[in-house]
Design an enzyme around this catalytic site. Structure first.
Site, PDB file in Angstrom:
ATOM      1  N   ARG A   1       0.865  -1.181   0.000  1.00 42.22           N
ATOM      2  CA  ARG A   1       0.000   0.000   0.000  1.00 42.22           C
ATOM      3  C   ARG A   1       0.899   1.228   0.000  1.00 42.22           C
ATOM      4  NH1 ARG A   1       2.574   1.637   3.715  1.00 42.22           N
ATOM      5  NH2 ARG A   1       1.095   3.351   3.861  1.00 42.22           N
ATOM      6  N   GLY A   2       0.266   2.388  -0.173  1.00 38.43           N
ATOM      7  CA  GLY A   2       1.026   3.624  -0.361  1.00 38.43           C
ATOM      8  C   GLY A   2       1.082   3.890  -1.854  1.00 38.43           C
ATOM      9  N   ALA A   3       0.720   5.117  -2.258  1.00 37.37           N
ATOM     10  CA  ALA A   3       0.521   5.398  -3.680  1.00 37.37           C
ATOM     11  C   ALA A   3       1.719   4.980  -4.556  1.00 37.37           C
ATOM     12  CB  ALA A   3       0.174   6.876  -3.871  1.00 37.37           C
TER      13      ALA A   3
ATOM     14  N   ARG B   1      -7.594  -0.793  -6.912  1.00 41.99           N
ATOM     15  CA  ARG B   1      -7.796   0.338  -5.999  1.00 41.99           C
ATOM     16  C   ARG B   1      -7.995   1.611  -6.822  1.00 41.99           C
ATOM     17  NH1 ARG B   1      -4.569   0.917  -0.768  1.00 41.99           N
ATOM     18  NH2 ARG B   1      -6.609   1.762  -0.204  1.00 41.99           N
TER      19      ARG B   1
ATOM     20  N   ASP C   1      -2.410  10.412  -2.143  1.00 47.34           N
ATOM     21  CA  ASP C   1      -2.783   9.355  -3.083  1.00 47.34           C
ATOM     22  C   ASP C   1      -3.109   9.917  -4.451  1.00 47.34           C
ATOM     23  OD1 ASP C   1      -3.380   8.224  -0.241  1.00 47.34           O
ATOM     24  OD2 ASP C   1      -3.084   6.523  -1.584  1.00 47.34           O
TER      25      ASP C   1
ATOM     26  N   LYS D   1      -5.172   9.579   2.887  1.00 46.49           N
ATOM     27  CA  LYS D   1      -5.802   8.742   3.913  1.00 46.49           C
ATOM     28  C   LYS D   1      -6.876   9.512   4.684  1.00 46.49           C
ATOM     29  CE  LYS D   1      -5.109   5.316   4.759  1.00 46.49           C
ATOM     30  NZ  LYS D   1      -5.954   4.290   4.089  1.00 46.49           N
TER      31      LYS D   1
END
Lengths: 354, 354
Positions: free
Chosen positions: A50-52, A93, A239, A250
């Protein structure tokens, strides 16, 4: 070399990809080692990665695995099947634009060569180039951002925008690490970041490894410490950043931005160009992912919420540009007005930070 | 009669007190049945009973148990020992003023009679009077507050200020229940309220029992839904209100108040007079309890935070009066300027709401 530098969120192994399962951190360090793009898609969906920026890299390697698994038939059929794989990966996502950015890059790379073995080679090479690009971009933006952090600062961050989120040194945490590397004495306040506790589990873990003092707080305490004068600056990742400077990040980021402004504390967003989406004019047009309600009602597998409640679980919110003091990129620090300044970043590179 | 009306947080049994152990809700309904004031003090400290008005009532019954257990010797010795018990009970939790308010009332009651049996009787009677007083006060303030809630409103609340917190119908939840009783159709957004999840465990449970639709969100989502126009009003309880209208309440309240103001949503505080402390000029002077750090690092007994972090755990924050649209009391709704309007409430009662 420290622990977080050694633990890589994603690694390309020639014909497989190795993904650190971040859902198990900090308790267990386990990897998903796979040659199947569907397993990569599942790892993205379940937030193992996860994490852009890291989602973009993972998506690109997923595409590479998808390409490698396709038959060496005619190239029209190959490209049709490859595009269907890209669509499948893109659907995992919706909010972080880095995923579609990375998939567009591998798609363009696949269109250039003539033979299928050459296409496969080009896709793998492009995925690796994306990873290197993101590593360099976060290194560079971290050095730009470090100049905004004063010696002795207490910096508040939300969620995890560190090595685990970016493949490089991180965006928000990259800025903090670079400021420390300049010899500044720092203290970090990290929100735990409900529902999935990326702050308590990942940011706290990264900063402990980096020997940067870190105080863990619940999300609800951020305003209190901003109002008490404890916090000198806020730095978060993103993001997706719209052309007008609105920032999707977030859930909870918007609240912190408003509370920072209310208390005269600068609110910085650290985002590489791969996170800036000029095709989107304002934050209103950024799709916000709604995730599984069990993330809110259950913690560590135990149901804590009363039975019978409805639940909302938007994973992101949008911070209007007016609350953002500056956006830190690998091509420098941008201050308002963000339009047209963000657009200008995408021109030829004029300067680089040594 | 519904479930929450039947489940009483505190009940006096003649020579013992029965306290619902709210730490086990909503999973288990268990009571602490004791004749020992030290067990009552422990129950207050561990949040088996919590919520400013309920803490006051529990403290008063603790004092009654303490008085009953003392020997019928000379009254000077009796009062000395009794005052030492009051001090012990007062030390359990520092922020909610209802505790010291209730203990002052029983202390004054103990000073009036001559014989020790009469003192014991007076202390028990005063504790019972405090409970009745709090029940009536919350009923009355709820009816005043209900007029602020429009038909079709979506109301955001934080923590639990319901039956479980007050012995009566609740303060913030009392207002919501009274608005429903007026025939209004309502929807409640309840923050989960980390670290101890009183929103997810208690408020959600109370509202499900009351058949009021409730959507559970993490604390970090409150700003998002305020900015989206989802919320028509915020109503919260209070642990202590200063003479100038500053409000100490569960950590996170300040953030919601600022975010409500930013988005033009009224922010109401429902507090009986027993929560208003005219001896304190401003919120700066309200003591803020710092609780055990394991409340933040562990959930449901499982450590989720990385090892090696520091932790902050203030249980309350202070919302400056400028962010408070109105304070709802059993003597009517008070709007700014709170000074001297709050002080005037303590004069002879001029009007009562039918």
């Amino acid at each position: 070399m420290n622990e977080t530098a050694r633990v890589q969120p994603i690694e390309w192994l020639g014909d497989r990809v190795r993904i650190l399962d971040q859902t198990l951190l900090p308790g267990r360090i386990e990897y998903i080692d796979t040659g199947d793009y569907r397993v990569v898609a599942d790892a993205i969906r379940r937030l193992c990665v996860r994490g852009a920026p890291a989602i973009g890299v993972a998506g690109a390697y997923g595409a590479a695995l998808g390409a490698l698994a396709l038959k060496n038939g005619d190239s029209d059929t190959f490209l049709k099947e490859f595009n269907s794989i890209l669509g499948f990966l893109a659907s995992t996502r919706p909010t972080a634009v880095n995923l579609s950015w990375a998939l567009s890059r591998v798609e363009a790379a696949a269109r250039r060569p003539r033979t299928i073995p050459e296409i496969k080679e080009a896709v793998v090479a492009e995925a690796q180039a994306i990873q290197r690009h993101e590593e360099e971009a976060t290194d560079r933006l971290s050095r730009y951002g470090a100049d905004l952090i004063g010696d002795g600062f207490t910096v508040l961050t939300h969620c995890n925008a560190g090595s685990l989120a970016t493949c490089g040194c991180g965006t928000a945490l990259g800025v903090i690490k670079a400021a420390k590397a300049q010899g500044k004495k720092l203290h970090v306040f990290a929100t735990e970041t409900r529902p999935l506790l990326q702050g308590a589990r990942l940011t706290a873990w990264e900063l402990v490894q980096e020997r940067i003092p870190v105080t863990l707080i619940t999300d609800s305490m951020a305003g209190h410490f901003l109002s008490k004068g404890t916090i000198d600056a806020v730095v978060v990742g993103a993001d997706r950043v719209a052309a007008n400077g609105d920032v999707a990040n977030k859930i909870g980021t918007y609240s912190i931005a408003v509370l920072a402004g209310e208390n005269g504390v600068p609110f910085y967003v650290a985002a590489p160009l791969s996170t800036i989406d000029l095709a989107i004019n304002s934050g209103k047009d950024i799709p916000i992912e709604e995730r599984n309600h069990a993330e809110v009602t259950h913690i560590a597998g135990v149901r804590l919420a009363a039975e019978g409640v409805e639940v909302a679980n938007p994973a992101f919110d949008v911070t209007p540009a007016k609350h953002v003091s500056a956006i830190i990129t690998e091509r420098g620090v941008v201050r308002p007005p963000y339009s047209p300044r963000l657009e200008r970043l995408f021109g030829p590179e004029l300067e680089t930070k040594a």
